[in-house]
Design a protein around this motif. Structure first.
Motif, PDB file in Angstrom:
ATOM      1  N   LEU A 138      41.229  66.712  56.746  1.00 54.50           N
ATOM      2  CA  LEU A 138      40.740  65.513  56.072  1.00 54.50           C
ATOM      3  C   LEU A 138      41.356  64.268  56.706  1.00 54.50           C
ATOM      4  O   LEU A 138      42.566  64.186  56.919  1.00 54.50           O
ATOM      5  CB  LEU A 138      41.088  65.553  54.583  1.00 54.50           C
ATOM      6  N   TYR A 139      40.492  63.286  57.007  1.00 56.89           N
ATOM      7  CA  TYR A 139      40.931  61.976  57.496  1.00 56.89           C
ATOM      8  C   TYR A 139      40.916  60.987  56.334  1.00 56.89           C
ATOM      9  O   TYR A 139      39.935  60.901  55.575  1.00 56.89           O
ATOM     10  CB  TYR A 139      39.989  61.480  58.597  1.00 56.89           C
ATOM     11  N   VAL A 140      42.011  60.221  56.189  1.00 57.97           N
ATOM     12  CA  VAL A 140      42.051  59.151  55.188  1.00 57.97           C
ATOM     13  C   VAL A 140      42.670  57.912  55.823  1.00 57.97           C
ATOM     14  O   VAL A 140      43.520  58.004  56.716  1.00 57.97           O
ATOM     15  CB  VAL A 140      42.860  59.536  53.926  1.00 57.97           C
ATOM     16  N   ASN A 141      42.246  56.755  55.355  1.00 60.88           N
ATOM     17  CA  ASN A 141      42.772  55.485  55.830  1.00 60.88           C
ATOM     18  C   ASN A 141      43.499  54.820  54.666  1.00 60.88           C
ATOM     19  O   ASN A 141      42.922  54.628  53.587  1.00 60.88           O
ATOM     20  CB  ASN A 141      41.626  54.591  56.315  1.00 60.88           C
ATOM     21  N   PHE A 154      36.471  61.396  49.379  1.00 62.73           N
ATOM     22  CA  PHE A 154      37.187  61.325  50.651  1.00 62.73           C
ATOM     23  C   PHE A 154      36.578  62.280  51.676  1.00 62.73           C
ATOM     24  O   PHE A 154      36.474  61.949  52.860  1.00 62.73           O
ATOM     25  CB  PHE A 154      38.671  61.641  50.444  1.00 62.73           C
ATOM     26  N   PHE A 155      36.179  63.459  51.222  1.00 60.81           N
ATOM     27  CA  PHE A 155      35.559  64.411  52.148  1.00 60.81           C
ATOM     28  C   PHE A 155      34.195  63.912  52.630  1.00 60.81           C
ATOM     29  O   PHE A 155      33.817  64.138  53.785  1.00 60.81           O
ATOM     30  CB  PHE A 155      35.423  65.781  51.488  1.00 60.81           C
ATOM     31  N   ARG A 156      33.462  63.235  51.767  1.00 65.10           N
ATOM     32  CA  ARG A 156      32.170  62.675  52.197  1.00 65.10           C
ATOM     33  C   ARG A 156      32.383  61.609  53.270  1.00 65.10           C
ATOM     34  O   ARG A 156      31.647  61.556  54.267  1.00 65.10           O
ATOM     35  CB  ARG A 156      31.412  62.099  50.994  1.00 65.10           C
ATOM     36  N   THR A 157      33.379  60.759  53.049  1.00 68.66           N
ATOM     37  CA  THR A 157      33.687  59.735  54.049  1.00 68.66           C
ATOM     38  C   THR A 157      34.134  60.380  55.359  1.00 68.66           C
ATOM     39  O   THR A 157      33.712  59.972  56.446  1.00 68.66           O
ATOM     40  CB  THR A 157      34.794  58.799  53.525  1.00 68.66           C
ATOM     41  N   HIS A 158      34.986  61.384  55.238  1.00 67.09           N
ATOM     42  CA  HIS A 158      35.455  62.118  56.419  1.00 67.09           C
ATOM     43  C   HIS A 158      34.281  62.686  57.213  1.00 67.09           C
ATOM     44  O   HIS A 158      34.199  62.510  58.435  1.00 67.09           O
ATOM     45  CB  HIS A 158      36.392  63.250  55.972  1.00 67.09           C
ATOM     46  N   SER A 159      33.365  63.351  56.523  1.00 69.92           N
ATOM     47  CA  SER A 159      32.221  63.971  57.203  1.00 69.92           C
ATOM     48  C   SER A 159      31.362  62.931  57.910  1.00 69.92           C
ATOM     49  O   SER A 159      30.940  63.126  59.052  1.00 69.92           O
ATOM     50  CB  SER A 159      31.368  64.751  56.191  1.00 69.92           C
ATOM     51  N   TYR A 160      31.120  61.814  57.232  1.00 71.81           N
ATOM     52  CA  TYR A 160      30.292  60.762  57.831  1.00 71.81           C
ATOM     53  C   TYR A 160      30.952  60.206  59.090  1.00 71.81           C
ATOM     54  O   TYR A 160      30.306  60.056  60.134  1.00 71.81           O
ATOM     55  CB  TYR A 160      30.060  59.639  56.823  1.00 71.81           C
ATOM     56  N   LEU A 161      32.247  59.907  58.990  1.00 71.84           N
ATOM     57  CA  LEU A 161      32.951  59.304  60.129  1.00 71.84           C
ATOM     58  C   LEU A 161      33.026  60.259  61.318  1.00 71.84           C
ATOM     59  O   LEU A 161      32.823  59.864  62.468  1.00 71.84           O
ATOM     60  CB  LEU A 161      34.360  58.884  59.709  1.00 71.84           C
ATOM     61  N   VAL A 162      33.323  61.524  61.056  1.00 72.35           N
ATOM     62  CA  VAL A 162      33.419  62.501  62.145  1.00 72.35           C
ATOM     63  C   VAL A 162      32.063  62.694  62.811  1.00 72.35           C
ATOM     64  O   VAL A 162      31.954  62.727  64.043  1.00 72.35           O
ATOM     65  CB  VAL A 162      33.966  63.847  61.616  1.00 72.35           C
ATOM     66  N   GLU A 163      31.006  62.819  62.007  1.00 67.98           N
ATOM     67  CA  GLU A 163      29.672  63.035  62.567  1.00 67.98           C
ATOM     68  C   GLU A 163      29.206  61.848  63.406  1.00 67.98           C
ATOM     69  O   GLU A 163      28.433  62.006  64.344  1.00 67.98           O
ATOM     70  CB  GLU A 163      28.667  63.296  61.440  1.00 67.98           C
TER      71      GLU A 163
END
Length: 395
Positions: free
Chosen positions: A64-67, A4-13
């Motif tokens: 943390l962002y989650v969907n 989830f943190f990897r997805t968060h980092s990718y989306l924010v960047e």
């Protein structure tokens, strides 16, 4: 959790928000439970990610962002996930599409009670009634509405300017001076037609056919937002869509509820409920006389914003209807809009009369001193005659 943190980092960047939404500064971010509602397509996901980008380093595991579209949440609940995040040092949880999980409101309440140092910001559909339908959130949730682009935001994006919003009072009392600050930098009329056609929903920036994308979005509003949240059986979907189409092509006027009930083969009460659901989904606006409201029959039903007119029935679009849709949609955020069946004017906040009119067409009667004329096909105004496009600077 690492995934989830990897997805968060990718989306924010990879989040790019060329126009900073005004709502970002209206929210009190110190509140522990914040709900952001909005119609599908107005940029709620981007808004959450932009908040994370502005306030946290992507390596900071406090945010943390989650969907909840993630299938993980079909097995694990919000409370369970929030507990794991909290105990690992998490302090700000951004939850997108919270309504995708059953009992989401009860779960948020438990998180609020169990984790006093955890802030939760969640997004949901405009169809949701956070406090009325979820009493467990009363007194703890702070709700906000994210709208589509205003004409001001669209203009800033297209021209690189940074025009600020104005209150209605400022526009009415000082519009001639305000316009003099804007016109040297940009000619609003050169962008206004583009805005009313395809500028309300931020996805106009995507390299896809806007009308097709909007039609897809409108279908999702009915198929997911209305049916899922209002718990309506799938077999009634065609009736809701047929009703929406009939109202759209009839143009802005008082609906014939009895005829519509015959057309879609249901009761008058059900027709009124469906119209209310379509209004909650921000597909329609219901206009009432002062002192009246749902479940009474509205004076006028009109499409929520001008872009919808071109998507539904482009060959039948009337300029006056487009401009009135723009006017009502611009006013709707912070002002009460009323109209009685006998009047051509709109009554704003129960005190001010507005008429939307074409500046190129000579009036049949002398302008009334107690009426404000919002005129299209002009960039300037004088006295109680103001250019309609300037009302797109209300937010």
């Amino acid at each position: 959790m690492d995934a989830f943190f990897r997805t968060h980092s990718y989306l924010v960047e990879h989040t790019c928000a060329p126009v900073r939404r005004g709502l970002m500064d209206e929210i009190d971010w110190n509140d522990r439970l914040i709900g952001i509602k909005g119609t599908r397509g107005v940029g709620k996901t981007t808004f959450l990610l932009q908040y994370a980008k502005e306030h946290f380093d992507v390596r900071d595991r406090q945010c943390l962002y989650v969907n909840l579209n993630n299938f993980f949440f079909q097995k694990f609940g919000i409370e369970e996930f929030a507990a794991q995040f909290y105990h690992q040092g998490g302090r700000v949880l951004l939850i997108d599409q919270v309504f995708k999980q059953n009992n989401w409101s009860a779960s948020l309440r438990k998180c609020y009670d169990r984790f006093p140092d955890l802030k939760i910001v969640f997004t949901g559909s405009s169809v949701m009634r956070l406090k009325e339908e979820n009493p467990e959130l009363n007194g703890i949730v702070h709700s906000y509405n994210l709208r589509g682009f205003s004409f001001r935001e669209f203009l800033n994006l297209k021209t690189g300017n940074d025009f600020k919003p104005y209150t209605l009072e400022e526009i009415l009392t000082d519009h001639e001076h305000i316009i003099k600050q804007i016109l040297p930098k940009v000619r609003p009329q050169e962008y206004f037609q583009d805005y009313v056609h395809h500028g309300f929903y931020p996805f106009f920036q995507e390299h896809r056919n806007y009308s097709e994308n909007l039609l897809k979005t409108m279908n999702m509003m009915t198929e997911v937002d209305i049916l899922l949240i209002k718990k309506i059986e799938l077999k009634y979907l065609t009736k809701i869509k047929r009703l929406f189409y009939e109202l759209a092509v009839d143009g802005p006027k008082a609906p014939n509820i009895s005829q519509l009930a015959i057309d879609i083969e249901t009761s008058r009460a059900t027709v009124m409920n469906y119209i209310k659901y379509l209004a909650d989904a921000r597909l329609l606006n219901m206009i009432y006389p002062v002192g009246q409201s749902f479940p009474k029959k509205p004076t006028k039903v009109m499409l929520h914003n001008s872009n919808l007119l071109f998507a539904i029935y482009p060959s039948k679009v009337e300029t006056q209807d487009v401009m009135e849709a723009f006017f009502v949609n611009s006013m709707w955020k912070d002002h009460k809009v009323n109209q009685s069946g006998k009047d051509k004017h709109y009554l704003i906040d129960r005190t001010r009369k507005f008429i939307v009119c074409d500046a190129t067409q000579p009036g049949r009667q002398k302008p009334l001193p107690d009426t404000i004329y919002a005129r299209y096909n002009t960039e300037v105004g004088k006295g109680n005659q103001i250019p309609l496009w300037l009302l797109g600077f209300l937010y």
